[in-house]
Design an enzyme around this catalytic site. Structure first.
Site, PDB file in Angstrom:
ATOM      1  CB  CYS A   1      -0.948   0.114   1.254  1.00 49.08           C
ATOM      2  SG  CYS A   1      -1.498   1.635   1.524  1.00 49.08           S
TER       3      CYS A   1
ATOM      4  NE  ARG B   1     -12.223   1.261  -0.031  1.00 51.95           N
ATOM      5  CZ  ARG B   1     -10.890   1.839   0.143  1.00 51.95           C
ATOM      6  NH1 ARG B   1      -9.923   1.054   0.344  1.00 51.95           N
ATOM      7  NH2 ARG B   1     -10.847   2.798  -0.382  1.00 51.95           N
TER       8      ARG B   1
ATOM      9  CE1 TYR C   1      -5.093   2.037  -5.471  1.00 50.55           C
ATOM     10  CE2 TYR C   1      -3.824   3.883  -5.448  1.00 50.55           C
ATOM     11  CZ  TYR C   1      -3.830   2.589  -4.924  1.00 50.55           C
ATOM     12  OH  TYR C   1      -2.863   2.070  -4.337  1.00 50.55           O
TER      13      TYR C   1
END
Length: 317
Positions: free
Chosen positions: A49, A118, A184
């Site tokens: 990440c 999330r 993204y």
């Protein structure tokens, strides 16, 4: 799985809109702040990440590695649970050795049983309560730089120098909106127009920084700042994940002379190289974040090219 786990973050036009951060209590000395204490917290990260990666770079640069403990999740999302999660399957018995949990979600739900977002990294866990106290992927880096100075090593760099703070903030907004998050926006877009909008903006911004880095070693002269950490984590993932997986394929990183040399310059410094794990990056993006029905992980590229001379240390701008 490309957009399945972010389907609630895509608008009617097909644009990806990242969820807002839930736990943003700052560190500090105020009555409502998180206390700045050695051995009080555990930082949960994924090496894959980019938001978590930059925390690891900062901890190493600032000398906070022995002040904040770190737990690492598996780069491949678990398939044996019905939710989108991260697991501690890299640890013995698939349990975090400090927190005693199998999944990151357990920590979020302990903090708030009604939590609906999330389960994200980075996440700072208070070891006194076992609860998530901060998951501010945007602001956390600044806390290490400014609120944890009493624990910085003697030769720690000033990553947020006072004279450059306004300019750093302005550049960071561009880097996050159009580059860090821009890849993204392209990768998770569900319409052609949303994808092309993100794609065009991303490469416009990279072109601007390519020119900027023709005139200085780092984004703010000859010293590394907060902005360099933020840009690096996207650049180092560009060719191995975003270029093909997110269809950001106008140029590879290696096609930008200055950005490519700049990325090699940073990579060859221990805090950046030792926290960059390409095996985790490739596994996560190609097995968990990209439509890849045959679950094949790309073999390349050759990571040794990052060790090629960059020439930026002695270059006169």
């Amino acid at each position: 799985m490309t957009t399945e786990f972010v389907k609630n973050e895509v608008d009617e036009a097909g644009r990806f809109r990242r969820q807002k951060t839930r736990f943003i209590t700052p560190f500090g000395d105020g009555p409502n702040d998180l206390p700045v204490e050695k051995d009080r917290y555990r930082l949960i990260v994924s090496y894959a990440c980019p938001w978590a990666h930059r925390q690891l770079i900062a901890l190493k640069l600032l000398g906070l590695e022995n002040v904040i403990s770190v737990g690492v999740v598996d780069p491949v999302r678990p398939t044996n649970v019905a939710r989108t999660d991260w697991s501690f399957s890299l640890d013995q018995d698939a349990v975090d050795p400090v927190l005693g949990v199998h999944y990151l979600s357990e920590l979020y739900l302990k903090t708030d049983p009604t939590y609906q977002g999330r389960f994200t990294v980075p996440a700072v866990i208070d070891l006194q309560t076992g609860k998530v106290v901060n998951n501010d992927f945007l602001g956390l880096l600044r806390h290490w730089e400014t609120q944890w100075t009493r624990f910085h090593k003697p030769d720690a760099p000033d990553l947020y120098p006072e004279k450059d703070q306004a300019a750093i903030d302005e550049l960071n907004d561009l880097i996050f909106t159009d580059i860090n998050n821009g890849v993204y926006k392209a990768g998770f877009a569900t319409s052609q127009s949303a994808y092309e909008e993100a794609y065009d903006t991303l490469f416009d911004r990279l072109d601007i920084l390519e020119k900027r880095l023709s005139q200085s070693r780092y984004l703010f002269g000859d010293h590394i700042t907060d902005s360099d950490i933020r840009l690096y984590v996207t650049l180092v993932r560009f060719d191995v994940a975003y270029y093909n997986g997110f269809r950001t394929n106008r140029n590879r990183l290696v096609d930008f002379p200055n950005l490519w040399a700049y990325a090699r310059d940073l990579y060859q410094q221990p805090a950046f190289r030792e926290t960059t794990h390409f095996d985790h990056i490739k596994k996560h993006y190609h097995l968990s974040a990209i439509d890849n029905p045959r679950q094949i992980v790309p073999k390349g590229p050759d990571e040794s090219i990052l060790l090629q001379p960059h020439g930026r240390a002695t270059r006169h701008y």
